[in-house]
Design an enzyme around this catalytic site. Sequence first.
Site, mmCIF file in Angstrom:
data_model
loop_
_atom_site.group_PDB
_atom_site.id
_atom_site.type_symbol
_atom_site.label_atom_id
_atom_site.label_comp_id
_atom_site.label_asym_id
_atom_site.label_seq_id
_atom_site.Cartn_x
_atom_site.Cartn_y
_atom_site.Cartn_z
ATOM 1 N N SER A 1 1.002 -1.294 -0.082
ATOM 2 C CA SER A 1 -0.017 0.106 0.068
ATOM 3 C C SER A 1 0.937 1.276 0.015
ATOM 4 O O SER A 1 2.112 1.072 0.349
ATOM 5 C CB SER A 1 -0.885 0.106 1.144
ATOM 6 O OG SER A 1 -1.447 1.330 1.438
ATOM 7 N N TYR B 1 -2.557 -1.285 10.594
ATOM 8 C CA TYR B 1 -2.609 -1.372 8.981
ATOM 9 C C TYR B 1 -1.181 -0.758 8.576
ATOM 10 O O TYR B 1 -0.633 -1.616 7.663
ATOM 11 C CB TYR B 1 -3.793 -0.601 8.388
ATOM 12 C CG TYR B 1 -4.027 -0.825 6.721
ATOM 13 C CD1 TYR B 1 -4.609 -2.003 6.318
ATOM 14 C CD2 TYR B 1 -3.326 0.292 5.881
ATOM 15 C CE1 TYR B 1 -4.676 -2.106 5.057
ATOM 16 C CE2 TYR B 1 -3.543 -0.009 4.386
ATOM 17 C CZ TYR B 1 -4.335 -1.280 4.124
ATOM 18 O OH TYR B 1 -4.059 -1.599 2.730
HETATM 19 P P1 NAD Z 1 -11.383 -6.201 -0.486
HETATM 20 O O1 NAD Z 1 -12.128 -6.000 1.007
HETATM 21 O O2 NAD Z 1 -12.277 -5.886 -1.340
HETATM 22 O O3 NAD Z 1 -10.555 -7.548 -0.481
HETATM 23 C C1 NAD Z 1 -9.857 -8.051 0.585
HETATM 24 C C2 NAD Z 1 -9.853 -9.545 0.243
HETATM 25 O O4 NAD Z 1 -9.008 -10.298 1.468
HETATM 26 C C3 NAD Z 1 -11.421 -10.167 0.277
HETATM 27 O O5 NAD Z 1 -11.579 -11.122 -0.755
HETATM 28 C C4 NAD Z 1 -11.287 -10.789 1.673
HETATM 29 O O6 NAD Z 1 -12.237 -11.944 1.808
HETATM 30 C C5 NAD Z 1 -9.804 -11.276 1.836
HETATM 31 N N1 NAD Z 1 -9.486 -11.717 3.363
HETATM 32 C C6 NAD Z 1 -9.494 -11.046 4.306
HETATM 33 N N2 NAD Z 1 -9.111 -11.759 5.399
HETATM 34 C C7 NAD Z 1 -8.783 -12.924 5.003
HETATM 35 C C8 NAD Z 1 -8.131 -13.954 5.392
HETATM 36 N N3 NAD Z 1 -7.833 -14.040 6.622
HETATM 37 N N4 NAD Z 1 -7.759 -15.171 4.342
HETATM 38 C C9 NAD Z 1 -8.120 -15.214 2.926
HETATM 39 N N5 NAD Z 1 -8.504 -13.929 2.573
HETATM 40 C C10 NAD Z 1 -8.919 -12.914 3.351
HETATM 41 O O7 NAD Z 1 -10.203 -5.162 -0.320
HETATM 42 P P2 NAD Z 1 -8.997 -4.774 -1.302
HETATM 43 O O8 NAD Z 1 -8.958 -3.182 -1.359
HETATM 44 O O9 NAD Z 1 -9.387 -5.645 -2.382
HETATM 45 O O10 NAD Z 1 -7.834 -5.326 -0.787
HETATM 46 C C11 NAD Z 1 -7.022 -6.264 -1.269
HETATM 47 C C12 NAD Z 1 -5.561 -5.688 -0.824
HETATM 48 O O11 NAD Z 1 -5.071 -4.484 -1.316
HETATM 49 C C13 NAD Z 1 -5.331 -5.702 0.611
HETATM 50 O O12 NAD Z 1 -4.148 -6.235 1.057
HETATM 51 C C14 NAD Z 1 -5.203 -4.341 0.754
HETATM 52 O O13 NAD Z 1 -4.692 -3.824 2.141
HETATM 53 C C15 NAD Z 1 -4.628 -3.914 -0.316
HETATM 54 N N6 NAD Z 1 -4.845 -2.390 -0.605
HETATM 55 C C16 NAD Z 1 -6.052 -1.836 -1.130
HETATM 56 C C17 NAD Z 1 -6.145 -0.472 -1.287
HETATM 57 C C18 NAD Z 1 -7.358 0.041 -1.917
HETATM 58 O O14 NAD Z 1 -7.541 1.354 -2.148
HETATM 59 N N7 NAD Z 1 -8.529 -0.437 -1.910
HETATM 60 C C19 NAD Z 1 -4.997 0.453 -1.379
HETATM 61 C C20 NAD Z 1 -3.787 -0.234 -0.968
HETATM 62 C C21 NAD Z 1 -3.830 -1.474 -0.501
#
Ligand code: NAD
Length: 268
Positions: free
Chosen positions: A153, A166
Amino acid sequence: MNSYSLQGQIALVTGADSGIGKGVAMVLAQAGAKVIINHVDAHEVAEQTVDEIKAAGGDAYAIHADVSNEDEVKAMYAEMFQQYGTIDILVNNAGLQRDSKFVDMTLEQWNTVIGINLTGQFLCAREAAKEFIRRGVVAGVSRAAGKIICMSSVHEVIPWGGHVNYATSKGGVMMMMKSMAQELAPHKIRVVSIGPGAIQTPINHGAWATPDALNKLLTLIPYNRIGEPEDIGKLAAWLASDEADYITGTTIFMDGGMTLYPGFADNG
Ligand code: NAD
């Protein structure tokens, strides 16, 4: 049409039934990889992603596992090896937030975020690395013995009050990624991170769901748009391909300029 192919490669994407993980899984499949959709939520949602990939001409398979649970991660790898024999690409994507003011943060909130965002990436990467080392490079498949892509991130470098657990998890991912890359490079294993900025997914729904919230968010993004899961998917597929064969041990930020200190654009 991509100028590269992931044909004949097996990719595991954790948390692939939602948001960025789903976007990554779709693009990897378009590039020819067989994709394992890891999920911890309802099986039906993961099966929908599998169906969408198959409808688009790709191949996918859903496996349930909580990435923070060592036994479940090992069982997931065993099932994947039974189905597909090996692994070529791991996208360590699963993650969540449990936000709180620092002084009110519970140990449970801390441990949940570190356990999934950091320890979960460790557990999945360790199993992948063991298999990459065992199998080595397969001529005609990829120049590397394996590729690990960690979803970090912008908060691996931007401190984030109210989200100390986080930001700490992502700072940890950065050093884990670099140290793994250093140790595993002689085995022809590449390890990289993607540092997304604001991508429109359920994790940050409150930040884009209303026009007011979105306008406030856009003040942090010089390029003036929120990212889409497919943006990250395209980068992940390219990083996994031989086009990126000389990249290891670094984070590629994909953030519309969020890491450019936009508050200083007008003299600060
Ligand atoms: P999201 O909530 O749509 O997806 C997260 C996924 O992780 C979901 O499928 C959830 O079921 C899964 N998950 C959670 N706990 C879990 C576990 N214990 N075992 C297996 N799966 C699990 O969110 P997202 O935005 O798609 O996030 C995905 C990644 O991207 C994360 O690591 C998040 O930190 C990172 N991220 C997202 C953003 C953003 O702006 N959306 C920015 C920076 C980083």
